[in-house]
Design a protein around this motif. Structure first.
Motif, mmCIF file in Angstrom:
data_model
loop_
_atom_site.group_PDB
_atom_site.id
_atom_site.type_symbol
_atom_site.label_atom_id
_atom_site.label_comp_id
_atom_site.label_asym_id
_atom_site.label_seq_id
_atom_site.Cartn_x
_atom_site.Cartn_y
_atom_site.Cartn_z
ATOM 1 N N ALA A 115 4.856 2.509 11.520
ATOM 2 C CA ALA A 115 3.830 2.276 12.535
ATOM 3 C C ALA A 115 4.450 2.341 13.922
ATOM 4 O O ALA A 115 5.483 1.713 14.175
ATOM 5 C CB ALA A 115 3.189 0.914 12.330
ATOM 6 N N GLN A 138 -0.345 -4.026 12.382
ATOM 7 C CA GLN A 138 -1.585 -3.247 12.435
ATOM 8 C C GLN A 138 -2.445 -3.600 13.644
ATOM 9 O O GLN A 138 -3.200 -2.765 14.130
ATOM 10 C CB GLN A 138 -2.370 -3.412 11.133
ATOM 11 C CG GLN A 138 -1.708 -2.663 9.985
ATOM 12 C CD GLN A 138 -2.437 -2.828 8.678
ATOM 13 O OE1 GLN A 138 -2.846 -3.934 8.314
ATOM 14 N NE2 GLN A 138 -2.603 -1.737 7.957
ATOM 15 N N MET A 141 -0.932 -1.220 16.228
ATOM 16 C CA MET A 141 -0.616 0.137 15.789
ATOM 17 C C MET A 141 -1.386 1.177 16.597
ATOM 18 O O MET A 141 -2.592 1.070 16.759
ATOM 19 C CB MET A 141 -0.952 0.289 14.306
ATOM 20 C CG MET A 141 -0.526 1.621 13.715
ATOM 21 S SD MET A 141 -1.036 1.828 11.974
ATOM 22 C CE MET A 141 -0.290 0.424 11.196
ATOM 23 N N GLU A 144 0.429 6.073 12.814
ATOM 24 C CA GLU A 144 1.142 5.798 11.571
ATOM 25 C C GLU A 144 1.606 7.107 10.945
ATOM 26 O O GLU A 144 0.868 8.089 10.933
ATOM 27 C CB GLU A 144 0.247 5.050 10.584
ATOM 28 C CG GLU A 144 0.942 4.687 9.283
ATOM 29 C CD GLU A 144 0.057 3.911 8.320
ATOM 30 O OE1 GLU A 144 0.379 3.894 7.127
ATOM 31 O OE2 GLU A 144 -0.956 3.331 8.751
#
Length: 154
Positions: A115, A138, A141, A144
């Motif tokens: 990420a 996340q 992020m 990815e």
């Protein structure tokens, strides 16, 4: 340019050499990436086996990888690492532990996920575990990249 992750140890979708498994030397393979967004401040990495008998098994979690890096060398979990942080994996170790599926359980897939994050660091204890680190990553992020290797213990 798209965000990509690769390894000189194995090609995407192919077998992970025994050297990088718990049945071999159990060392982390070299990983390289390219095409991270300009806004990347740091990276986080996980390695998971979704084919494990009891559900997803986490083998490696690395966070606070500086945003100007584009690779992790072989054995990066044991070599001088420039401030990288490692989460406790599902074996209970704060380092890389490679594939070791149950004998005769069939082919397992190991997903390496990288990420690109919009923050310079994640602030959390390594003991929180890989899944907790990934949930936090996340939230930050911006891209990815992934690489999949396979392994089967016959």
């Amino acid at each position: 340019m798209s965000f990509t992750l690769k390894s000189s140890a194995f090609a995407d979708g192919s077998a992970i050499p025994s050297k990088y498994t718990r049945l071999g030397e159990n060392i982390a393979p070299r990983l390289e990436w390219a095409g991270a967004p300009d806004a990347t401040r740091s990276f986080a990495l996980i390695v998971e086996d979704p084919d494990a008998p009891n559900g997803i098994f986490s083998h490696w979690g690395v966070f606070n990888i500086p945003g100007d890096r584009n690779a992790l060398p072989e054995s990066s979990d044991t070599a001088p690492n420039g401030g990288l942080r490692f989460c406790d994996n599902d074996f209970g170790n704060g380092r890389y532990d490679g594939p070791q599926p149950p004998k005769g359980h069939g082919l397992h897939h190991y997903h390496f996920k990288l990420a690109a994050l919009d923050v310079p660091a994640l602030s959390m204890p390594a003991s929180a575990g890989i899944q907790a680190m990934w949930r936090e990553a996340q939230k930050h992020m911006i891209a990815e990249a992934s690489l999949t290797g396979t392994f089967e213990q016959r």
